[in-house]
Design a protein around this motif. Structure first.
Motif, short mmCIF file in Angstrom:
data_model
loop_
_atom_site.label_atom_id
_atom_site.label_comp_id
_atom_site.label_asym_id
_atom_site.label_seq_id
_atom_site.Cartn_x
_atom_site.Cartn_y
_atom_site.Cartn_z
N SER A 37 -72.71 -35.21 63.71
CA SER A 37 -72.56 -34.36 64.89
C SER A 37 -71.08 -34.11 65.18
O SER A 37 -70.20 -34.89 64.76
CB SER A 37 -73.22 -35.01 66.11
N LYS A 38 -70.82 -33.02 65.88
CA LYS A 38 -69.45 -32.71 66.27
C LYS A 38 -68.87 -33.82 67.13
O LYS A 38 -67.69 -34.13 67.05
CB LYS A 38 -69.40 -31.38 67.02
N GLN A 39 -69.72 -34.42 67.95
CA GLN A 39 -69.27 -35.51 68.82
C GLN A 39 -68.83 -36.71 67.98
O GLN A 39 -67.79 -37.32 68.26
CB GLN A 39 -70.39 -35.92 69.77
N GLU A 40 -69.60 -37.03 66.92
CA GLU A 40 -69.23 -38.15 66.05
C GLU A 40 -67.93 -37.86 65.31
O GLU A 40 -67.08 -38.74 65.17
CB GLU A 40 -70.35 -38.42 65.04
N LEU A 41 -67.78 -36.61 64.83
CA LEU A 41 -66.55 -36.23 64.13
C LEU A 41 -65.35 -36.34 65.05
O LEU A 41 -64.29 -36.84 64.65
CB LEU A 41 -66.67 -34.81 63.59
N LYS A 42 -65.51 -35.86 66.28
CA LYS A 42 -64.40 -35.91 67.23
C LYS A 42 -64.02 -37.35 67.54
O LYS A 42 -62.83 -37.70 67.56
CB LYS A 42 -64.78 -35.17 68.52
N LYS A 43 -65.03 -38.19 67.74
CA LYS A 43 -64.76 -39.59 68.06
C LYS A 43 -64.03 -40.28 66.91
O LYS A 43 -63.04 -41.00 67.13
CB LYS A 43 -66.07 -40.32 68.35
N SER A 44 -64.47 -40.03 65.68
CA SER A 44 -63.82 -40.69 64.55
C SER A 44 -62.41 -40.15 64.34
O SER A 44 -61.50 -40.90 63.96
CB SER A 44 -64.65 -40.54 63.27
N LYS A 45 -62.19 -38.85 64.62
CA LYS A 45 -60.84 -38.29 64.48
C LYS A 45 -59.92 -38.89 65.53
O LYS A 45 -58.77 -39.23 65.23
CB LYS A 45 -60.87 -36.77 64.62
N VAL A 46 -60.40 -39.04 66.75
CA VAL A 46 -59.57 -39.63 67.81
C VAL A 46 -59.20 -41.06 67.44
O VAL A 46 -58.03 -41.45 67.56
CB VAL A 46 -60.32 -39.58 69.18
N MET A 47 -60.18 -41.82 66.95
CA MET A 47 -59.90 -43.21 66.59
C MET A 47 -58.90 -43.27 65.42
O MET A 47 -57.97 -44.08 65.45
CB MET A 47 -61.20 -43.93 66.21
N ALA A 48 -59.09 -42.43 64.42
CA ALA A 48 -58.18 -42.41 63.28
C ALA A 48 -56.78 -42.00 63.72
O ALA A 48 -55.78 -42.59 63.28
CB ALA A 48 -58.70 -41.47 62.20
N THR A 49 -56.70 -40.99 64.58
CA THR A 49 -55.41 -40.51 65.07
C THR A 49 -54.67 -41.61 65.81
O THR A 49 -53.47 -41.84 65.59
CB THR A 49 -55.59 -39.28 65.97
#
Length: 76
Positions: free
Chosen positions: A7-19
């Motif tokens: 989901s877009k929500q999962e992608l966003k969450k993982s990108k924020v954590m990686a960032t």
């Protein structure tokens, strides 16, 4: 790696954590991501070269008609 819908929500969450993780290490996400893209291309250079050689051979063998439909070609 099996393909599954993310989901877009999962992608966003993982990108924020990686960032955040990368920033804590003094790295910039976009620069790191670019390096990852280059790494994948470098690690698969032999496969990419073989595929391009096959495409060139195919194009020569079929009366110079390109393998790809011109309507579906996208510029890189």
């Amino acid at each position: 790696m099996a393909s599954q819908a993310i989901s877009k929500q999962e992608l966003k969450k993982s990108k924020v954590m990686a960032t955040l993780h990368l920033e804590a290490k003094g790295l910039v996400y976009e620069e790191w991501l670019h390096e990852q893209h280059l790494k994948v291309a470098e690690e698969n250079q032999d496969v990419i070269e073989q595929a391009l050689e096959l495409l060139i051979k195919h194009n020569k063998d079929v009366d110079k008609k390109p393998y790809f439909n011109s309507k579906s070609n996208t510029e890189i």
